[in-house]
Design a protein around this motif. Structure first.
Motif, PDB file in Angstrom:
ATOM      1  N   LYS A   7      40.205  44.412  63.317  1.00  0.00           N
ATOM      2  CA  LYS A   7      41.263  43.778  64.116  1.00  0.00           C
ATOM      3  C   LYS A   7      42.158  42.919  63.240  1.00  0.00           C
ATOM      4  O   LYS A   7      43.369  42.843  63.449  1.00  0.00           O
ATOM      5  CB  LYS A   7      40.644  42.907  65.216  1.00  0.00           C
ATOM      6  N   ALA A   8      41.550  42.254  62.259  1.00  0.00           N
ATOM      7  CA  ALA A   8      42.305  41.371  61.369  1.00  0.00           C
ATOM      8  C   ALA A   8      43.306  42.180  60.536  1.00  0.00           C
ATOM      9  O   ALA A   8      44.421  41.724  60.277  1.00  0.00           O
ATOM     10  CB  ALA A   8      41.355  40.598  60.464  1.00  0.00           C
ATOM     11  N   GLU A   9      42.911  43.366  60.107  1.00  0.00           N
ATOM     12  CA  GLU A   9      43.834  44.216  59.335  1.00  0.00           C
ATOM     13  C   GLU A   9      45.004  44.679  60.197  1.00  0.00           C
ATOM     14  O   GLU A   9      46.153  44.653  59.772  1.00  0.00           O
ATOM     15  CB  GLU A   9      43.089  45.435  58.774  1.00  0.00           C
ATOM     16  N   ASP A  24      42.270  51.221  73.130  1.00  0.00           N
ATOM     17  CA  ASP A  24      40.843  51.578  73.116  1.00  0.00           C
ATOM     18  C   ASP A  24      40.308  51.481  71.685  1.00  0.00           C
ATOM     19  O   ASP A  24      40.464  50.454  71.069  1.00  0.00           O
ATOM     20  CB  ASP A  24      40.641  52.953  73.752  1.00  0.00           C
ATOM     21  N   ASP A  25      39.737  52.583  71.165  1.00  0.00           N
ATOM     22  CA  ASP A  25      39.203  52.482  69.801  1.00  0.00           C
ATOM     23  C   ASP A  25      40.172  53.081  68.773  1.00  0.00           C
ATOM     24  O   ASP A  25      39.799  53.330  67.641  1.00  0.00           O
ATOM     25  CB  ASP A  25      37.833  53.172  69.712  1.00  0.00           C
ATOM     26  N   GLY A  26      41.420  53.291  69.190  1.00  0.00           N
ATOM     27  CA  GLY A  26      42.395  53.902  68.289  1.00  0.00           C
ATOM     28  C   GLY A  26      43.401  52.892  67.749  1.00  0.00           C
ATOM     29  O   GLY A  26      43.751  51.927  68.418  1.00  0.00           O
ATOM     30  N   VAL A  27      43.844  53.156  66.512  1.00  0.00           N
ATOM     31  CA  VAL A  27      44.901  52.339  65.907  1.00  0.00           C
ATOM     32  C   VAL A  27      46.139  53.234  65.771  1.00  0.00           C
ATOM     33  O   VAL A  27      46.053  54.357  65.248  1.00  0.00           O
ATOM     34  CB  VAL A  27      44.466  51.791  64.532  1.00  0.00           C
ATOM     35  N   TYR A  28      47.276  52.735  66.281  1.00  0.00           N
ATOM     36  CA  TYR A  28      48.501  53.528  66.333  1.00  0.00           C
ATOM     37  C   TYR A  28      49.619  52.846  65.559  1.00  0.00           C
ATOM     38  O   TYR A  28      49.838  51.641  65.733  1.00  0.00           O
ATOM     39  CB  TYR A  28      48.924  53.741  67.797  1.00  0.00           C
ATOM     40  N   THR A  76      40.938  54.459  63.378  1.00  0.00           N
ATOM     41  CA  THR A  76      40.002  53.996  64.392  1.00  0.00           C
ATOM     42  C   THR A  76      39.696  52.521  64.156  1.00  0.00           C
ATOM     43  O   THR A  76      39.721  52.058  63.023  1.00  0.00           O
ATOM     44  CB  THR A  76      38.696  54.819  64.262  1.00  0.00           C
ATOM     45  N   LEU A  77      39.423  51.841  65.264  1.00  0.00           N
ATOM     46  CA  LEU A  77      39.056  50.428  65.157  1.00  0.00           C
ATOM     47  C   LEU A  77      37.604  50.326  64.695  1.00  0.00           C
ATOM     48  O   LEU A  77      36.721  50.972  65.257  1.00  0.00           O
ATOM     49  CB  LEU A  77      39.232  49.760  66.510  1.00  0.00           C
ATOM     50  N   LYS A  78      37.389  49.527  63.693  1.00  0.00           N
ATOM     51  CA  LYS A  78      36.042  49.370  63.143  1.00  0.00           C
ATOM     52  C   LYS A  78      35.182  48.537  64.085  1.00  0.00           C
ATOM     53  O   LYS A  78      35.628  47.512  64.591  1.00  0.00           O
ATOM     54  CB  LYS A  78      36.158  48.667  61.783  1.00  0.00           C
ATOM     55  N   GLU A  79      33.968  49.013  64.311  1.00  0.00           N
ATOM     56  CA  GLU A  79      33.013  48.231  65.101  1.00  0.00           C
ATOM     57  C   GLU A  79      32.692  46.965  64.343  1.00  0.00           C
ATOM     58  O   GLU A  79      32.318  47.016  63.174  1.00  0.00           O
ATOM     59  CB  GLU A  79      31.714  49.031  65.290  1.00  0.00           C
ATOM     60  N   GLU A  80      32.870  45.815  64.983  1.00  0.00           N
ATOM     61  CA  GLU A  80      32.539  44.577  64.306  1.00  0.00           C
ATOM     62  C   GLU A  80      31.386  43.896  65.019  1.00  0.00           C
ATOM     63  O   GLU A  80      31.230  44.027  66.223  1.00  0.00           O
ATOM     64  CB  GLU A  80      33.760  43.655  64.263  1.00  0.00           C
ATOM     65  N   ALA A  81      30.598  43.186  64.254  1.00  0.00           N
ATOM     66  CA  ALA A  81      29.454  42.479  64.829  1.00  0.00           C
ATOM     67  C   ALA A  81      29.936  41.504  65.889  1.00  0.00           C
ATOM     68  O   ALA A  81      30.904  40.773  65.676  1.00  0.00           O
ATOM     69  CB  ALA A  81      28.719  41.732  63.731  1.00  0.00           C
ATOM     70  N   LYS A  82      29.300  41.545  67.030  1.00  0.00           N
ATOM     71  CA  LYS A  82      29.674  40.620  68.099  1.00  0.00           C
ATOM     72  C   LYS A  82      28.794  39.394  68.015  1.00  0.00           C
ATOM     73  O   LYS A  82      27.577  39.498  68.062  1.00  0.00           O
ATOM     74  CB  LYS A  82      29.542  41.306  69.459  1.00  0.00           C
ATOM     75  N   LEU A  83      29.411  38.257  67.852  1.00  0.00           N
ATOM     76  CA  LEU A  83      28.628  37.028  67.668  1.00  0.00           C
ATOM     77  C   LEU A  83      28.300  36.396  69.017  1.00  0.00           C
ATOM     78  O   LEU A  83      28.993  36.601  69.986  1.00  0.00           O
ATOM     79  CB  LEU A  83      29.403  36.034  66.808  1.00  0.00           C
TER      80      LEU A  83
END
Ligand code: HEM
Length: 83
Positions: A7-9, A24-28, A76-83
Motif C-alpha cells: 500500500k505504501a508503494e 480489491d487485490d489489484g493495482v491499476y 497485485t496488492l501484497k498481503e501485509e501482516a495485520k497487526l
C-alpha cells in the motif's frame, strides 16, 4: 507472476503523470485513462494512490473491470501482516 505492491508503494503514485489506484487485490495504473474516465477526471484523481475499492463498486459493475482491467492492471496488492 504479476508484480506485487505494498500500500505504501502505491501511495507514492498519486501525481497527475503517475497515478495508481487499488481495487480489491489489484493495482491499476490510471495515468493514461484519467482524462478519458466517463465519470470525470476529478473524482478519479481524488483517489490517486489510494484504495478505491469501495468507491469503485459503488459506481460500477463487474463488466467495467472486465473491460478496462486487463489494460490498466499492473500488479497485485501484497498481503501485509495485520497487526
Ligand atoms: C480503474 C478504474 C476505473 C475505471 C476503469 C472506470 C471506468 C468507468 C466507466 C467505463 C464509466 C462509465 C460507466 C457506464 O457507462 O456505465 C465510469 C463512470 C463513473 N465512474 Fe469510474 N472508473 C474507474 C474508477 C473510478 C473511481 C475510483 C471512482 C470514484 C472515486 C469512479 C467514479 C465514477 C462515477 C461517479 C461515474 C459516473 C457514474 C454515472 O454516471 O452513473 N470511477 N467509470
Amino acid at each position: 507472476m504479476s508484480k506485487q505492491f505494498t500500500k505504501a508503494e502505491v501511495a507514492q503514485h498519486k501525481g497527475d503523470k503517475d497515478m495508481y489506484i487499488i481495487i480489491d487485490d489489484g493495482v491499476y495504473d490510471v495515468t493514461g485513462f484519467v482524462d478519458d474516465h466517463p465519470g470525470g477526471a476529478k473524482i478519479l484523481k481524488r483517489m490517486a494512490g489510494k484504495d478505491a475499492t469501495k468507491q469503485f463498486w459503488k459506481y460500477h459493475g463487474k463488466n467495467v473491470l472486465e473491460k478496462y482491467g486487463p489494460k490498466l492492471r499492473i500488479g497485485t496488492l501484497k498481503e501485509e501482516a495485520k497487526l
